[in-house]
Structure formats: structure tokens, C-alpha cells
Design a protein around this motif. Sequence first.
Motif, PDB file in Angstrom:
ATOM      1  N   ALA A 132      -1.530  -3.904 -13.660  1.00 25.10           N
ATOM      2  CA  ALA A 132      -0.473  -3.797 -14.671  1.00 25.10           C
ATOM      3  C   ALA A 132      -0.601  -4.863 -15.757  1.00 25.10           C
ATOM      4  CB  ALA A 132       0.900  -3.892 -14.006  1.00 25.10           C
ATOM      5  N   ALA A 133      -1.258  -5.970 -15.450  1.00 30.42           N
ATOM      6  CA  ALA A 133      -1.351  -7.091 -16.386  1.00 30.42           C
ATOM      7  C   ALA A 133      -2.443  -6.905 -17.443  1.00 30.42           C
ATOM      8  CB  ALA A 133      -1.588  -8.388 -15.624  1.00 30.42           C
ATOM      9  N   THR A 134      -3.273  -5.879 -17.298  1.00 37.22           N
ATOM     10  CA  THR A 134      -4.345  -5.668 -18.276  1.00 37.22           C
ATOM     11  C   THR A 134      -4.335  -4.233 -18.775  1.00 37.22           C
ATOM     12  OG1 THR A 134      -6.723  -5.864 -18.702  1.00 37.22           O
ATOM     13  CG2 THR A 134      -6.082  -5.104 -16.511  1.00 37.22           C
ATOM     14  N   LYS A 135      -4.840  -4.053 -19.979  1.00 39.54           N
ATOM     15  CA  LYS A 135      -4.999  -2.701 -20.509  1.00 39.54           C
ATOM     16  C   LYS A 135      -6.480  -2.334 -20.582  1.00 39.54           C
ATOM     17  CE  LYS A 135      -0.653  -1.900 -22.738  1.00 39.54           C
ATOM     18  NZ  LYS A 135       0.113  -3.032 -22.425  1.00 39.54           N
ATOM     19  N   ASN A 136      -7.341  -3.199 -20.039  1.00 40.12           N
ATOM     20  CA  ASN A 136      -8.771  -2.948 -19.995  1.00 40.12           C
ATOM     21  C   ASN A 136      -9.047  -1.982 -18.838  1.00 40.12           C
ATOM     22  OD1 ASN A 136     -11.529  -3.240 -19.009  1.00 40.12           O
ATOM     23  ND2 ASN A 136     -11.734  -4.869 -20.531  1.00 40.12           N
ATOM     24  N   ILE A 137      -9.446  -0.774 -19.173  1.00 36.62           N
ATOM     25  CA  ILE A 137      -9.614   0.284 -18.172  1.00 36.62           C
ATOM     26  C   ILE A 137     -10.665  -0.073 -17.122  1.00 36.62           C
ATOM     27  CG2 ILE A 137     -11.314   1.682 -19.427  1.00 36.62           C
ATOM     28  CD1 ILE A 137      -8.276   3.171 -17.642  1.00 36.62           C
ATOM     29  N   ASN A 138     -11.726  -0.786 -17.527  1.00 36.70           N
ATOM     30  CA  ASN A 138     -12.758  -1.163 -16.554  1.00 36.70           C
ATOM     31  C   ASN A 138     -12.233  -2.181 -15.551  1.00 36.70           C
ATOM     32  OD1 ASN A 138     -14.706   0.577 -17.640  1.00 36.70           O
ATOM     33  ND2 ASN A 138     -15.237  -0.925 -19.215  1.00 36.70           N
ATOM     34  N   LYS A 139     -11.419  -3.132 -16.004  1.00 35.88           N
ATOM     35  CA  LYS A 139     -10.801  -4.099 -15.091  1.00 35.88           C
ATOM     36  C   LYS A 139      -9.800  -3.391 -14.181  1.00 35.88           C
ATOM     37  CE  LYS A 139     -11.343  -8.221 -17.941  1.00 35.88           C
ATOM     38  NZ  LYS A 139     -10.669  -9.261 -18.725  1.00 35.88           N
ATOM     39  N   GLN A 140      -9.082  -2.425 -14.726  1.00 37.88           N
ATOM     40  CA  GLN A 140      -8.129  -1.656 -13.924  1.00 37.88           C
ATOM     41  C   GLN A 140      -8.864  -0.895 -12.821  1.00 37.88           C
ATOM     42  OE1 GLN A 140      -6.251   0.577 -17.114  1.00 37.88           O
ATOM     43  NE2 GLN A 140      -4.432  -0.742 -17.046  1.00 37.88           N
ATOM     44  N   ARG A 141      -9.985  -0.275 -13.167  1.00 32.98           N
ATOM     45  CA  ARG A 141     -10.755   0.476 -12.168  1.00 32.98           C
ATOM     46  C   ARG A 141     -11.308  -0.444 -11.085  1.00 32.98           C
ATOM     47  NH1 ARG A 141     -12.684   4.064 -16.807  1.00 32.98           N
ATOM     48  NH2 ARG A 141     -11.634   6.026 -16.336  1.00 32.98           N
ATOM     49  N   LYS A 142     -11.772  -1.620 -11.484  1.00 33.50           N
ATOM     50  CA  LYS A 142     -12.326  -2.563 -10.511  1.00 33.50           C
ATOM     51  C   LYS A 142     -11.249  -2.995  -9.499  1.00 33.50           C
ATOM     52  CE  LYS A 142     -14.771  -6.834 -10.023  1.00 33.50           C
ATOM     53  NZ  LYS A 142     -16.036  -7.360 -10.241  1.00 33.50           N
ATOM     54  N   ALA A 143     -10.051  -3.329  -9.987  1.00 31.29           N
ATOM     55  CA  ALA A 143      -8.952  -3.713  -9.093  1.00 31.29           C
ATOM     56  C   ALA A 143      -8.491  -2.517  -8.251  1.00 31.29           C
ATOM     57  CB  ALA A 143      -7.787  -4.292  -9.891  1.00 31.29           C
ATOM     58  N   PHE A 144      -8.532  -1.327  -8.850  1.00 27.40           N
ATOM     59  CA  PHE A 144      -8.132  -0.111  -8.132  1.00 27.40           C
ATOM     60  C   PHE A 144      -9.062   0.153  -6.938  1.00 27.40           C
ATOM     61  CE2 PHE A 144      -8.277   4.568  -7.584  1.00 27.40           C
ATOM     62  CZ  PHE A 144      -6.952   4.790  -7.254  1.00 27.40           C
ATOM     63  N   ALA A 145     -10.338  -0.174  -7.077  1.00 30.58           N
ATOM     64  CA  ALA A 145     -11.291   0.027  -5.977  1.00 30.58           C
ATOM     65  C   ALA A 145     -10.869  -0.789  -4.757  1.00 30.58           C
ATOM     66  CB  ALA A 145     -12.701  -0.351  -6.425  1.00 30.58           C
ATOM     67  N   THR A 146     -10.506  -2.035  -4.962  1.00 31.59           N
ATOM     68  CA  THR A 146     -10.053  -2.888  -3.855  1.00 31.59           C
ATOM     69  C   THR A 146      -8.699  -2.418  -3.342  1.00 31.59           C
ATOM     70  OG1 THR A 146     -11.234  -4.737  -4.862  1.00 31.59           O
ATOM     71  CG2 THR A 146      -9.609  -5.283  -3.179  1.00 31.59           C
ATOM     72  N   LEU A 147      -7.797  -2.063  -4.266  1.00 32.71           N
ATOM     73  CA  LEU A 147      -6.471  -1.580  -3.898  1.00 32.71           C
ATOM     74  C   LEU A 147      -6.586  -0.334  -3.016  1.00 32.71           C
ATOM     75  CD1 LEU A 147      -3.371  -1.320  -6.148  1.00 32.71           C
ATOM     76  CD2 LEU A 147      -4.093   0.672  -4.857  1.00 32.71           C
ATOM     77  N   SER A 148      -7.500   0.563  -3.349  1.00 32.03           N
ATOM     78  CA  SER A 148      -7.646   1.819  -2.600  1.00 32.03           C
ATOM     79  C   SER A 148      -8.081   1.575  -1.163  1.00 32.03           C
ATOM     80  CB  SER A 148      -8.641   2.745  -3.298  1.00 32.03           C
ATOM     81  OG  SER A 148      -8.086   3.210  -4.506  1.00 32.03           O
ATOM     82  N   VAL A 149      -8.982   0.621  -0.960  1.00 30.65           N
ATOM     83  CA  VAL A 149      -9.424   0.292   0.401  1.00 30.65           C
ATOM     84  C   VAL A 149      -8.235  -0.215   1.214  1.00 30.65           C
ATOM     85  CG1 VAL A 149     -10.853  -1.279   1.776  1.00 30.65           C
ATOM     86  CG2 VAL A 149     -11.803  -0.181  -0.268  1.00 30.65           C
ATOM     87  N   LYS A 150      -7.473  -1.119   0.627  1.00 24.83           N
ATOM     88  CA  LYS A 150      -6.317  -1.698   1.329  1.00 24.83           C
ATOM     89  C   LYS A 150      -5.235  -0.646   1.544  1.00 24.83           C
ATOM     90  CE  LYS A 150      -7.335  -6.379   0.023  1.00 24.83           C
ATOM     91  NZ  LYS A 150      -7.780  -6.753   1.348  1.00 24.83           N
ATOM     92  N   PHE A 151      -5.017   0.210   0.561  1.00 23.33           N
ATOM     93  CA  PHE A 151      -4.012   1.270   0.673  1.00 23.33           C
ATOM     94  C   PHE A 151      -4.374   2.202   1.824  1.00 23.33           C
ATOM     95  CE2 PHE A 151      -1.502   4.984  -0.382  1.00 23.33           C
ATOM     96  CZ  PHE A 151      -0.363   4.459  -0.953  1.00 23.33           C
ATOM     97  N   TRP A 152      -5.647   2.560   1.938  1.00 25.31           N
ATOM     98  CA  TRP A 152      -6.079   3.454   3.020  1.00 25.31           C
ATOM     99  C   TRP A 152      -5.802   2.820   4.381  1.00 25.31           C
ATOM    100  CZ3 TRP A 152      -6.831   8.291   3.969  1.00 25.31           C
ATOM    101  CH2 TRP A 152      -7.463   8.681   5.145  1.00 25.31           C
ATOM    102  N   ASN A 153      -5.958   1.508   4.473  1.00 24.78           N
ATOM    103  CA  ASN A 153      -5.747   0.816   5.750  1.00 24.78           C
ATOM    104  C   ASN A 153      -4.323   0.979   6.280  1.00 24.78           C
ATOM    105  OD1 ASN A 153      -8.391  -0.056   5.841  1.00 24.78           O
ATOM    106  ND2 ASN A 153      -7.935  -2.026   4.910  1.00 24.78           N
ATOM    107  N   ILE A 154      -3.352   1.157   5.398  1.00 25.73           N
ATOM    108  CA  ILE A 154      -1.962   1.335   5.846  1.00 25.73           C
ATOM    109  C   ILE A 154      -1.372   2.670   5.389  1.00 25.73           C
ATOM    110  CG2 ILE A 154      -1.483  -1.131   6.085  1.00 25.73           C
ATOM    111  CD1 ILE A 154       0.013  -1.019   3.401  1.00 25.73           C
ATOM    112  N   ALA A 155      -2.220   3.558   4.894  1.00 31.10           N
ATOM    113  CA  ALA A 155      -1.746   4.843   4.349  1.00 31.10           C
ATOM    114  C   ALA A 155      -0.981   5.667   5.376  1.00 31.10           C
ATOM    115  CB  ALA A 155      -2.912   5.651   3.789  1.00 31.10           C
ATOM    116  N   ALA A 156      -1.368   5.605   6.630  1.00 37.29           N
ATOM    117  CA  ALA A 156      -0.676   6.385   7.664  1.00 37.29           C
ATOM    118  C   ALA A 156       0.788   5.972   7.767  1.00 37.29           C
ATOM    119  CB  ALA A 156      -1.366   6.220   9.006  1.00 37.29           C
ATOM    120  N   LYS A 157       1.091   4.730   7.473  1.00 36.81           N
ATOM    121  CA  LYS A 157       2.473   4.235   7.540  1.00 36.81           C
ATOM    122  C   LYS A 157       3.242   4.521   6.251  1.00 36.81           C
ATOM    123  CE  LYS A 157       0.828   0.505  10.486  1.00 36.81           C
ATOM    124  NZ  LYS A 157      -0.582   0.824  10.456  1.00 36.81           N
TER     125      LYS A 157
END
Length: 173
Positions: free
Chosen positions: A102-127
Motif C-alpha cells: 500500500a505504501a508504493t505505487k511501483n507495480i514491480n515493488k508491489q508484485r515482489k511484496a505480493f509474492a512473499t505475501l502469497s506464500v504466507k497467506f497460503w500458510n494460514i489460508a485454511a483458517k
Amino acid sequence: MKRLLTIALITAASVANAQNTSKQEVAPELVEQRETLKKEITTDYLALKNNLLISDSVAVTANAKGLADALAKFKFKKLTLDQMNLSTTTRKEIIDLANEIAATKNINKQRKAFATLSVKFWNIAAKLKPMDLPLYQQVCPMTGEIWLSDSKEIKNPYYPKNMLTCGEVKASL
């Protein structure tokens, strides 16, 4: 003395009955509120992914903020102490990553953070997943980056112009 004991037992039974009744009346409402919050969390994640597909960094910023806010309200239930600690830590990491997006409007930085976020989200997605919504873990075999989708159809949010359909379903909930 017998009369006092009888009154005490009747009062205790009435209180216990009232508590059971109030739990039965409140529980469906709480379950519904929890499901609504789960839907909000999952919808914000999916909207974030979908806006990365169309490279809309402004909408990604709004989705990331919504995801962070919804996750901050979520309380885990029915977990062991170790599971609770791990889930709470993971939730905080996801919130931090969402705030970073949310702190950046740089789409490449957003995608890079999203990659890490997605891994962590999957780890608790069942909950976090609502009962009526399937989630699929998808991965780009060329990069190894994962994302979640509510559809089996592959739409790669990391490389939408060059490799939109590059990926495969790895798991589902």
C-alpha cells in the motif's frame, strides 16, 4: 437450611440455563460475522491479485490497505498455543507486507511484496477461507512464485503481459 440450599440450586440452574440459552442465541450471529470477515479478507486478497493482473497500482494500493485492515480484525479460534503463535505471527507478517504494498505505487515493488505475501497467506489460508469458497494455490513453473485464486484458470499476476497463462494448480482448499 434445606430451603436455602434448594433456592441456591434453583438459582444456579437458572443461571446455567440462561447462559446456555444466550450462547445458543449468539453463536449463529458470531459465526456469520466471522464468515463475513473471512470473505472480506479473501475478497481483498483476490482483488489485489486481480488488480496486479491489469497492472492497476492505485487499485492494488487500496486492496492492500483493505486486506491489512480486515486481517487486523481477525481472531483465530480453536488452535493450540503453538498454532496460535504461528498463525498470529504469520498474520502480522502479512499485514506488514500488505502495508508495504500500500505504501508504493511501483507495480514491480508491489508484485515482489505480493509474492512473499502469497506464500504466507497460503500458510494460514485454511483458517481464513470462507466455507463456500474454494481456493487454489497456483505456481509459475518458470519462477516458482505462487498466488491464490478462486478459479482453476491460470492468470499469472506476476507477468501478465508475457506469461499470463504460465502456471499450474499445485493445491486446493
